[in-house]
Design an enzyme around this catalytic site. Sequence first.
Site, short mmCIF file in Angstrom:
data_model
loop_
_atom_site.label_atom_id
_atom_site.label_comp_id
_atom_site.label_asym_id
_atom_site.label_seq_id
_atom_site.Cartn_x
_atom_site.Cartn_y
_atom_site.Cartn_z
N ARG A 143 0.84 -1.20 0.00
CA ARG A 143 0.00 0.00 0.00
C ARG A 143 0.87 1.25 0.00
O ARG A 143 0.66 2.18 -0.77
CB ARG A 143 -0.89 -0.01 1.24
N SER A 160 -4.08 9.55 3.11
CA SER A 160 -2.91 9.13 2.34
C SER A 160 -1.74 10.08 2.55
O SER A 160 -0.59 9.66 2.64
CB SER A 160 -3.26 9.00 0.86
N ASN A 175 -0.23 9.10 5.91
CA ASN A 175 0.24 7.75 6.20
C ASN A 175 0.92 7.00 5.06
O ASN A 175 1.63 6.04 5.30
CB ASN A 175 -0.91 6.89 6.68
N TYR A 176 0.68 7.38 3.84
CA TYR A 176 1.15 6.54 2.74
C TYR A 176 2.11 7.21 1.77
O TYR A 176 2.81 6.54 1.03
CB TYR A 176 -0.04 6.00 1.95
N LEU A 177 2.06 8.53 1.68
CA LEU A 177 2.86 9.19 0.65
C LEU A 177 4.19 9.64 1.24
O LEU A 177 4.23 10.41 2.20
CB LEU A 177 2.10 10.39 0.10
#
Length: 544
Positions: free
Chosen positions: A390, A498, A501-503
């Site tokens: 992810r 995002s 937490n993700y980018l």
Amino acid sequence: SLFCYVLRAKMLYYNWRLLLPLVMWEEQKYEDGIKWKFLEHKGPYFPPEYQPFPDDVKFYYNGKPVKLSLPAEEVSLFFAQMLDHEYTTKEVFRNNFFRDWRKEMTLEERQLIMDLNKCDFGELHAMHKKKVEARKNLSKEEKLVEANQKIVEEYGYCVLDHHRERRGDHPKQGMLKKRIQPEDVIINCSKDSRIPEPPAGHHWKEVRHDNTVTWLASWTENVQGSCKYVMLNANSKLKGEKDWEKYEVARRLKTCVDAIRAQYQEDLQSKQMGTRQRAVALYFIDKLALRAGNEKEEGETADTVGCCSLRVEHITLQDTLDGQKCVVEFGKDCIRYYNKVPVNKRVLKNLKLFMENKQEGDDLFDRLNTQMLNKHLSSLMPGLTAKVFRTYNASITLQQQLRELTTDNVVEKLLSYNRANRAVAILCNHQRAPPKTFEQSMANLQTKIDSRKEQLDLAKKELKQAKKEAKGSSDNNLLMSVQATDREENEQIALSTSKLNYLDPRISVAWCKNMEVPLDKIYNKTLRDKFAWAIDMTEHDFVF
DNA sequence: AAAAACACTTAGTACTCGGTAA
DNA sequence: TTACCGAGTACTAAGTGTTTTT
């Protein structure tokens, strides 16, 4: 991830949070690691005392006023406060609440109060409303705010590495959360520190000295029986390092993702059923950014599912749909996640095989769980687990999308950035309820744009002097219509998750440097704090 | 080997507060 | 001066994945 669309009701909070006396740490580095040392501790915070209802405010049962005992009275107020909310009409909520409330009653009360429907909280509700109103007016004087800030100032910080850091249809709806007492709390601090004093007359559950974990205090919550922790704020060095590590693992995946993909394509034809299931699951996780899907206790939590916990009823297979071949349809009625995906022929064939002789409620992947999947992944690359995909796919998508854009207007650059961000949010299924006022606010913005247009037309017809205004106005107009586009596209998508937490923040920082866009257009104060590590270290040529 | 406990991350909702329009 | 709005923030439930216990 897939969310089964079960109504998630917020639980009723019967919980004065125990504001923990915060432990202050100082760290001393030794060659073989870290030694913790107690620095400073300020006294404990006492939760506010309970205030009985004023005499003119009564609770009625069956039309008659009843004076409740202290614990029952305390609890009754929580229900009264929520009367405006839909939750209090829900059967499950009411039952759970009533059961827990009765536990707090005296024997007499329990014998009298047998039916929640006969309870009248009207006066309590009114009292609560009045209180809220009063506090609203008071807030201008900022008495409460100041008091709060004082508490945060006193107990909200610790010192680590010499930096002062901020610490950081549901089946159980309506249940009571018990007040946390010092007797429930474990304190974690170093041996040679001055151990924080519990409030007078109380003692801690335990004081331990474990420097392998990051929490400062913990306790067990009574509704789910899970552990709760006091931890450091996201902008702390400790969390920052963890975050950096996370993105570095995701970056490493780049070097072997092709091999892993080739491998699971091959595994789709394996003779082992378990291997095939693993391959299909991995295909979903990689392509659709599904979450891993750990098992959880049935009936304890809302029925949400991820990849490994997918059940037969969650997908439908179509050989052709809307002109596309081999389509898997996720969702339909019961799931929050809806998606139609054309897949590899072999994947479809396998899915058909997995669904044979199964019925609703059966696991799609019956020979697979997250432990097996992650064990396999970590053998392919150290540190690799399902969730890394992810992070990897989110960050790489952002980077690719940002590369494609070509524009030199700052406003449009931002729209492009948000679009790239949105592409990721859609990939990860970060949804949000459309804001209640969404339509209204869109309409407002449109009205503004229209009126500006009118002004613009008018101005055009007028004198030279007016031309200048028209120019300014025209820029403004562009800004607003871009904003409108942005907001419209954003109705059901939450960008923040995002981003947070993700980018990989270094992608965004580098982009801002290259595009000469000020960083604060992209990151608010919180994000700039959290990503301080990336802002410091990133050069304009950073590549994820 | 399965289950439970634990520690930590992710996700989304509700509230707060400051700016702006009325 | 007030009311309203939206961005930002606080909060905590719900996840993931590792470790410990059974």
